[in-house]
Design an enzyme around this catalytic site. Structure first.
Site, PDB file in Angstrom:
ATOM      1  N   ARG A  89       0.819  -1.214   0.000  1.00  0.00           N
ATOM      2  CA  ARG A  89       0.000   0.000   0.000  1.00  0.00           C
ATOM      3  C   ARG A  89       0.853   1.264   0.000  1.00  0.00           C
ATOM      4  O   ARG A  89       0.423   2.305  -0.440  1.00  0.00           O
ATOM      5  CB  ARG A  89      -0.926  -0.018   1.225  1.00  0.00           C
ATOM      6  CG  ARG A  89      -1.844   1.160   1.305  1.00  0.00           C
ATOM      7  CD  ARG A  89      -3.024   0.912   2.214  1.00  0.00           C
ATOM      8  NE  ARG A  89      -2.638   0.401   3.506  1.00  0.00           N
ATOM      9  CZ  ARG A  89      -3.497   0.020   4.446  1.00  0.00           C
ATOM     10  NH1 ARG A  89      -4.785   0.088   4.221  1.00  0.00           N
ATOM     11  NH2 ARG A  89      -3.080  -0.419   5.599  1.00  0.00           N
ATOM     12  N   TYR A  90       2.059   1.169   0.578  1.00  0.00           N
ATOM     13  CA  TYR A  90       2.970   2.318   0.615  1.00  0.00           C
ATOM     14  C   TYR A  90       4.214   1.919  -0.182  1.00  0.00           C
ATOM     15  O   TYR A  90       4.653   0.773  -0.099  1.00  0.00           O
ATOM     16  CB  TYR A  90       3.380   2.609   2.059  1.00  0.00           C
ATOM     17  CG  TYR A  90       2.226   2.745   3.024  1.00  0.00           C
ATOM     18  CD1 TYR A  90       1.484   3.920   3.072  1.00  0.00           C
ATOM     19  CD2 TYR A  90       1.880   1.701   3.874  1.00  0.00           C
ATOM     20  CE1 TYR A  90       0.431   4.047   3.961  1.00  0.00           C
ATOM     21  CE2 TYR A  90       0.823   1.827   4.764  1.00  0.00           C
ATOM     22  CZ  TYR A  90       0.106   2.996   4.801  1.00  0.00           C
ATOM     23  OH  TYR A  90      -0.943   3.117   5.677  1.00  0.00           O
ATOM     24  N   ARG A  93       7.431   0.151   1.820  1.00  0.00           N
ATOM     25  CA  ARG A  93       7.284  -1.004   2.704  1.00  0.00           C
ATOM     26  C   ARG A  93       6.080  -1.827   2.274  1.00  0.00           C
ATOM     27  O   ARG A  93       5.120  -1.300   1.731  1.00  0.00           O
ATOM     28  CB  ARG A  93       7.111  -0.551   4.159  1.00  0.00           C
ATOM     29  CG  ARG A  93       5.966   0.421   4.391  1.00  0.00           C
ATOM     30  CD  ARG A  93       6.313   1.332   5.565  1.00  0.00           C
ATOM     31  NE  ARG A  93       5.182   2.127   6.057  1.00  0.00           N
ATOM     32  CZ  ARG A  93       4.804   3.300   5.541  1.00  0.00           C
ATOM     33  NH1 ARG A  93       5.398   3.787   4.481  1.00  0.00           N
ATOM     34  NH2 ARG A  93       3.793   3.970   6.069  1.00  0.00           N
ATOM     35  N   CYS A 102      -2.349 -18.102  14.073  1.00  0.00           N
ATOM     36  CA  CYS A 102      -1.874 -17.350  15.241  1.00  0.00           C
ATOM     37  C   CYS A 102      -1.820 -18.300  16.429  1.00  0.00           C
ATOM     38  O   CYS A 102      -2.452 -19.355  16.408  1.00  0.00           O
ATOM     39  CB  CYS A 102      -2.840 -16.222  15.592  1.00  0.00           C
ATOM     40  SG  CYS A 102      -3.033 -15.002  14.292  1.00  0.00           S
ATOM     41  N   CYS A 106      -7.684 -13.370  18.677  1.00  0.00           N
ATOM     42  CA  CYS A 106      -8.271 -12.236  19.385  1.00  0.00           C
ATOM     43  C   CYS A 106      -9.680 -12.009  18.832  1.00  0.00           C
ATOM     44  O   CYS A 106      -9.872 -12.024  17.612  1.00  0.00           O
ATOM     45  CB  CYS A 106      -7.418 -11.000  19.154  1.00  0.00           C
ATOM     46  SG  CYS A 106      -5.665 -11.342  19.481  1.00  0.00           S
ATOM     47  N   CYS A 109     -10.044  -9.193  16.184  1.00  0.00           N
ATOM     48  CA  CYS A 109      -9.043  -9.175  15.109  1.00  0.00           C
ATOM     49  C   CYS A 109      -9.585  -8.543  13.826  1.00  0.00           C
ATOM     50  O   CYS A 109     -10.652  -8.904  13.349  1.00  0.00           O
ATOM     51  CB  CYS A 109      -8.598 -10.603  14.804  1.00  0.00           C
ATOM     52  SG  CYS A 109      -7.435 -10.673  13.428  1.00  0.00           S
ATOM     53  N   ARG A 111      -8.347  -8.964  10.942  1.00  0.00           N
ATOM     54  CA  ARG A 111      -8.247  -9.913   9.828  1.00  0.00           C
ATOM     55  C   ARG A 111      -8.978 -11.213  10.171  1.00  0.00           C
ATOM     56  O   ARG A 111      -8.631 -12.281   9.682  1.00  0.00           O
ATOM     57  CB  ARG A 111      -6.776 -10.226   9.512  1.00  0.00           C
ATOM     58  CG  ARG A 111      -6.016  -9.054   8.957  1.00  0.00           C
ATOM     59  CD  ARG A 111      -4.897  -9.484   8.009  1.00  0.00           C
ATOM     60  NE  ARG A 111      -4.207  -8.293   7.531  1.00  0.00           N
ATOM     61  CZ  ARG A 111      -3.071  -7.819   8.058  1.00  0.00           C
ATOM     62  NH1 ARG A 111      -2.470  -8.459   9.031  1.00  0.00           N
ATOM     63  NH2 ARG A 111      -2.539  -6.721   7.579  1.00  0.00           N
ATOM     64  N   ASP A 272     -10.709  -1.365  14.265  1.00  0.00           N
ATOM     65  CA  ASP A 272     -11.227  -1.461  12.898  1.00  0.00           C
ATOM     66  C   ASP A 272     -12.593  -2.144  12.919  1.00  0.00           C
ATOM     67  O   ASP A 272     -12.829  -3.041  13.737  1.00  0.00           O
ATOM     68  CB  ASP A 272     -10.258  -2.288  12.038  1.00  0.00           C
ATOM     69  CG  ASP A 272      -8.909  -1.612  11.894  1.00  0.00           C
ATOM     70  OD1 ASP A 272      -8.885  -0.407  11.574  1.00  0.00           O
ATOM     71  OD2 ASP A 272      -7.871  -2.280  12.110  1.00  0.00           O
ATOM     72  N   ASP A 309      -6.897   3.448  10.649  1.00  0.00           N
ATOM     73  CA  ASP A 309      -6.724   2.903   9.312  1.00  0.00           C
ATOM     74  C   ASP A 309      -8.021   3.241   8.594  1.00  0.00           C
ATOM     75  O   ASP A 309      -9.077   2.697   8.945  1.00  0.00           O
ATOM     76  CB  ASP A 309      -6.490   1.384   9.389  1.00  0.00           C
ATOM     77  CG  ASP A 309      -5.417   0.935   8.432  1.00  0.00           C
ATOM     78  OD1 ASP A 309      -5.490   1.335   7.254  1.00  0.00           O
ATOM     79  OD2 ASP A 309      -4.515   0.196   8.865  1.00  0.00           O
ATOM     80  N   LYS A 316      -3.177   4.430   6.961  1.00  0.00           N
ATOM     81  CA  LYS A 316      -3.214   4.836   8.376  1.00  0.00           C
ATOM     82  C   LYS A 316      -2.913   6.325   8.490  1.00  0.00           C
ATOM     83  O   LYS A 316      -1.968   6.802   7.861  1.00  0.00           O
ATOM     84  CB  LYS A 316      -2.142   4.093   9.158  1.00  0.00           C
ATOM     85  CG  LYS A 316      -2.421   2.632   9.379  1.00  0.00           C
ATOM     86  CD  LYS A 316      -1.298   2.030  10.233  1.00  0.00           C
ATOM     87  CE  LYS A 316      -1.396   0.518  10.244  1.00  0.00           C
ATOM     88  NZ  LYS A 316      -1.141  -0.074   8.912  1.00  0.00           N
TER      89      LYS A 316
HETATM   90  C1  LIG Z   1       0.049  -0.752   8.761  1.00  0.00           C
HETATM   91  C2  LIG Z   1       0.612  -1.091   7.463  1.00  0.00           C
HETATM   92  C3  LIG Z   1       1.961  -0.875   7.189  1.00  0.00           C
HETATM   93  C4  LIG Z   1       2.918  -0.307   8.214  1.00  0.00           C
HETATM   94  O1  LIG Z   1       2.662   1.051   8.411  1.00  0.00           O
HETATM   95  P1  LIG Z   1       3.631   1.906   9.338  1.00  0.00           P
HETATM   96  O2  LIG Z   1       2.919   3.211   9.435  1.00  0.00           O
HETATM   97  O3  LIG Z   1       4.949   1.981   8.650  1.00  0.00           O
HETATM   98  O4  LIG Z   1       3.725   1.199  10.653  1.00  0.00           O
HETATM   99  C5  LIG Z   1       2.436  -1.194   5.935  1.00  0.00           C
HETATM  100  N1  LIG Z   1       1.636  -1.691   4.990  1.00  0.00           N
HETATM  101  C6  LIG Z   1       0.323  -1.894   5.205  1.00  0.00           C
HETATM  102  C7  LIG Z   1      -0.501  -2.442   4.110  1.00  0.00           C
HETATM  103  C8  LIG Z   1      -0.234  -1.620   6.452  1.00  0.00           C
HETATM  104  O5  LIG Z   1      -1.532  -1.846   6.674  1.00  0.00           O
HETATM  105  S1  SF4 Z   2      -5.050  -9.564  16.199  1.00  0.00           S
HETATM  106 FE1  SF4 Z   2      -5.576 -11.143  14.684  1.00  0.00          FE
HETATM  107  S2  SF4 Z   2      -3.662 -11.540  13.589  1.00  0.00           S
HETATM  108 FE2  SF4 Z   2      -3.099 -10.531  15.516  1.00  0.00          FE
HETATM  109  S3  SF4 Z   2      -2.701 -12.192  16.999  1.00  0.00           S
HETATM  110 FE3  SF4 Z   2      -4.840 -11.567  17.245  1.00  0.00          FE
HETATM  111  S4  SF4 Z   2      -5.976 -12.992  15.916  1.00  0.00           S
HETATM  112 FE4  SF4 Z   2      -3.829 -13.079  15.248  1.00  0.00          FE
END
Ligand SMILES: *Cc1c(COP(=O)(O)O)cnc(C)c1O
Ligand code: SF4
Length: 347
Positions: A89-90, A93, A102, A106, A109, A111, A272, A309, A316
């Site tokens: 996305r960026y 990174r 996991c 959680c 979560c 995801r 989220d 986010d 973010k």
């Molecule tokens: C959160 C996230 C990151 C990391 O973001 P930072 O602001 O550098 O901590 C990188 N890629 C994606 C897709 C993310 O959701």
């Molecule tokens: S937040 Fe989601 S991805 Fe992270 S440890 Fe918990 S269940 Fe796993």
């Protein structure tokens, strides 16, 4: 207790769910994975339904109710995924998700629709080759972030192999790992795992997901000390959660406990809108009031960046309160105690 609890029946026999709830919780278990490790189970007070550790991990029938604003992919990972296992996305990174398993699951979560045990989310050897080829083909990628799931549930051998292959890509300088293992299953953060992570030329940063100071047990301290001893830059990630940490003192004590252990408070995540998580939701206005409360009362070392986010995959952004705002023709600053001060005009 020595085994991981995976089913409502397991939770009932461990005294962490009432016997009468098992049938109802089966419907939750059919939809979202459950795992409560011995380290986590030992922290939960079963007699207290508001226990901040129990709330994070014990399933609730409320998870079956989805509100209109909730989305299966709340932060839009899929629209930024050029191929399986990568979210880019960026420019500088990207996320590499080698596993979707996991140690614990959680209940909030973000995801939750994709994480779970089993091979479904993991990458095949060919998919991993393709993901690494993608990184190698993008010289702007400075940092690779291993996430999941929890990448540290992979075996030290697999992790070591993956780290070596990432380190072979010359433009990658930083390896960041997002994990809950140091609090979820601290005994697994052992020498073999730490060596596998830290044994390359890459600068290692570990973002540890911790939401309450009680999660930082002596075993967790030892896990963090192992990582710090290997030269890892330790950062925290906390999710702001109703009933778990939505009080200034709870957040402040958590941030202090992290700093005391050499972990730098990094992000406080606005929750989220993942499906079935309404009971954890805190409004942005409440979050901003908490962040305001931390400033001035706790050291500058104890101030994470509150981030949202933006739903839909827009990234973010800092979501904290505005300390300096336009007023009249100039600017007004608010101090940590609520006083307001007109700033001198700028040229
Ligand atoms: C959160 C996230 C990151 C990391 O973001 P930072 O602001 O550098 O901590 C990188 N890629 C994606 C897709 C993310 O959701
Ligand atoms: S937040 Fe989601 S991805 Fe992270 S440890 Fe918990 S269940 Fe796993």
């Amino acid at each position: 207790m020595t085994k991981v609890l995976h089913t409502p029946a397991d939770l009932v026999s461990a005294g962490l769910a009432p016997a009468g709830a098992a049938a109802e919780l089966e419907a939750v278990a059919a939809r979202y994975a459950i795992a409560v490790t011995p380290a986590v189970a030992a922290l939960i007070n079963p007699a207290d339904p508001t226990d901040p550790i129990g709330l994070q991990y014990l399933p609730s029938p409320e998870e079956l109710e989805t509100t209109p604003d909730e989305q299966a992919d709340p932060i839009g990972d899929s629209i930024h995924s050029p191929l399986k296992g990568i979210v880019h996305r960026y420019p500088d990174r990207l996320l590499l998700t080698a596993t979707h398993a996991c140690a614990v699951y959680c209940r909030f979560c973000f995801r939750r629709e994709v994480v779970g045990p089993g091979g479904a989310g993991g990458l095949t050897a060919a998919e991993l080759d393709a993901a690494l080829a993608y990184i190698a083909g993008h010289p702007e990628v400075w940092e690779v972030i291993l996430t999941g799931g929890d990448p540290l549930v992979m075996s030290p051998r697999r992790i070591g192999d993956l780290v070596r292959r990432i380190a072979d890509i010359p433009h990658v300088k930083i390896l960041r790992v997002h994990t809950r293992l140091p609090v979820a299953e601290p005994e697994r953060v052992n020498e073999a795992l730490v060596n596998a992570l830290s044994g390359s030329r890459l600068r290692l940063a570990v973002g540890v997901h911790v939401n309450h100071a009680r999660e930082l047990t002596p075993a967790a301290d030892a896990a963090l000390a192992h990582l710090a001893g290997a030269g890892a830059l330790l950062l925290s990630q906390t999710v702001l959660l109703r009933g778990v940490n939505d009080r200034v003192e709870i957040l402040g004590e958590l941030m202090r406990a992290l700093v005391e252990r050499g972990v730098r408070p990094y992000y406080l995540h606005h929750p989220d809108p993942a499906p079935g998580t309404a009971r954890f939701r805190v409004s942005l206005a409440e979050g901003q009031a908490l962040v305001r409360g931390l400033r001035g009362r706790y050291s500058g070392l104890c101030q994470p960046t509150y981030v949202l986010d933006i739903p839909g995959g827009f990234g973010k952004v800092p979501a904290g309160p505005a300390w300096i705002e336009p007023s009249g023709t100039g600017l007004t600053a608010t101090d940590p105690w609520g006083g307001t001060h007109v700033l001198p005009d700028e040229a």
